[in-house]
Design an enzyme around this catalytic site. Structure first.
Site, PDB file in Angstrom:
ATOM      1  N   CYS A  87       8.604  -4.005  -0.356  1.00  0.00           N
ATOM      2  CA  CYS A  87       7.950  -2.915  -1.080  1.00  0.00           C
ATOM      3  C   CYS A  87       6.527  -2.813  -0.565  1.00  0.00           C
ATOM      4  CB  CYS A  87       7.954  -3.156  -2.582  1.00  0.00           C
ATOM      5  SG  CYS A  87       7.074  -1.881  -3.547  1.00  0.00           S
ATOM      6  N   CYS A 201       7.115   3.427   3.047  1.00  0.00           N
ATOM      7  CA  CYS A 201       7.826   3.269   1.782  1.00  0.00           C
ATOM      8  C   CYS A 201       9.237   2.868   2.155  1.00  0.00           C
ATOM      9  CB  CYS A 201       7.818   4.572   0.977  1.00  0.00           C
ATOM     10  SG  CYS A 201       8.864   4.533  -0.495  1.00  0.00           S
TER      11      CYS A 201
END
Length: 275
Positions: A87, A201
């Site tokens: 992440c 992302c």
């Protein structure tokens, strides 16, 4: 193939689960193995209960630090030799994690920046597709500044659109329209003169592919996979997994003239991979 110095990979995941699954599947694909025993020992702590990173960083929700620290410590206790986190935005808590464990932490931010400047020598301008929390925390802007590289991020309207797409992907919606819209957001950055697009992302690689862009695309997930496999066991990493297909970029002009151009291009790409 045996590597007696092989290290165990610890993965902080669950943000979101599909991104973690994508990461692990790519680790398996990237590993040179002829038997089960040749694969890496990977310990995954997939905890989707970690608070929303966007809310946490904007002060609207609880901090993610306690959950991330707990995950890192559990991986260390379970035998991990180093830790990665699937992440980008959660790397705003990187310092908390590093201070809580005794084993190395490999940063997706640092690795992705290094990859971009290696892909485009003398890189001047990079386009960033990332969650709002990641952008507002200046995670990539700070690292690229050290390399003398300017970052271009989506406009307010485009960033709002990006977040909507990101949450649709997290909800397991991988409709082709999402990929086309993500390509549009990337193209808007390309129109501003960026020389490379960074998918910062881990949901983005699920829908955005380099074949449809006119500049190189670096996926942070792929970069982290390479770093994790190489750090765990250099003798196990595949130096070349496939021959990249030729770009089949579709310009805005051709798309306006022929609304089916993007679908046709996708069909050609899929056909090329099956033949």
């Amino acid at each position: 193939m045996t590597d007696h110095n092989e290290k165990t990979v610890g993965v902080i995941g669950g943000m979101g689960p599909k991104a973690t699954l994508d990461f692990y599947s790519k680790v398996v694909e990237k590993t040179v193995a002829t038997h089960d025993q040749d694969h890496l020992h990977v310990i995954i702590n997939s905890n989707p209960k970690v608070p929303n990173r966007q809310d946490a960083l904007s002060g609207l929700g609880p901090s993610c630090a306690p959950d991330l620290i707990e995950a890192a410590r559990s991986l260390e206790s379970a035998g991990a030799d180093f830790v990665v986190m699937v992440c980008n935005t959660a790397h705003a808590y990187e310092s908390h994690i590093r201070s809580a464990i005794q084993i190395p932490f490999i940063s997706i931010i640092e690795e992705s920046v290094n990859r971009c400047v290696s892909v485009v020598p003398q890189l001047q301008k990079v386009g960033i597709l990332a969650a709002t929390g990641c952008i507002d925390a200046n995670l990539y802007q700070k690292q690229f500044a050290k390399k003398g590289v300017d970052c271009v991020v989506p406009s307010f309207v485009d960033q709002h659109a990006f977040m909507e797409l990101m949450y649709r992907i997290k909800a397991n919606d991988l409709d082709i329209s999402i990929g086309m819209e993500m390509e549009r957001l990337a193209q808007n950055l390309i129109d501003q003169g960026v020389e490379i697009i960074l998918a910062a992302c881990t949901e983005v690689p699920l829908v955005l592919h380099a074949e449809f862009l006119s500049v190189p695309l670096v996926n942070s997930t792929d970069v982290l996979v390479d770093a994790a496999v190489k750090y765990a066991s250099p003798v196990h990493i595949k130096t070349k997994t496939y021959t990249a297909p030729q770009h089949i970029f579709v310009s805005k002009e051709s798309l306006q003239q022929n609304p089916t151009a993007q679908a046709d291009a996708l069909g050609r790409f899929v056909h090329s991979q099956l033949t």
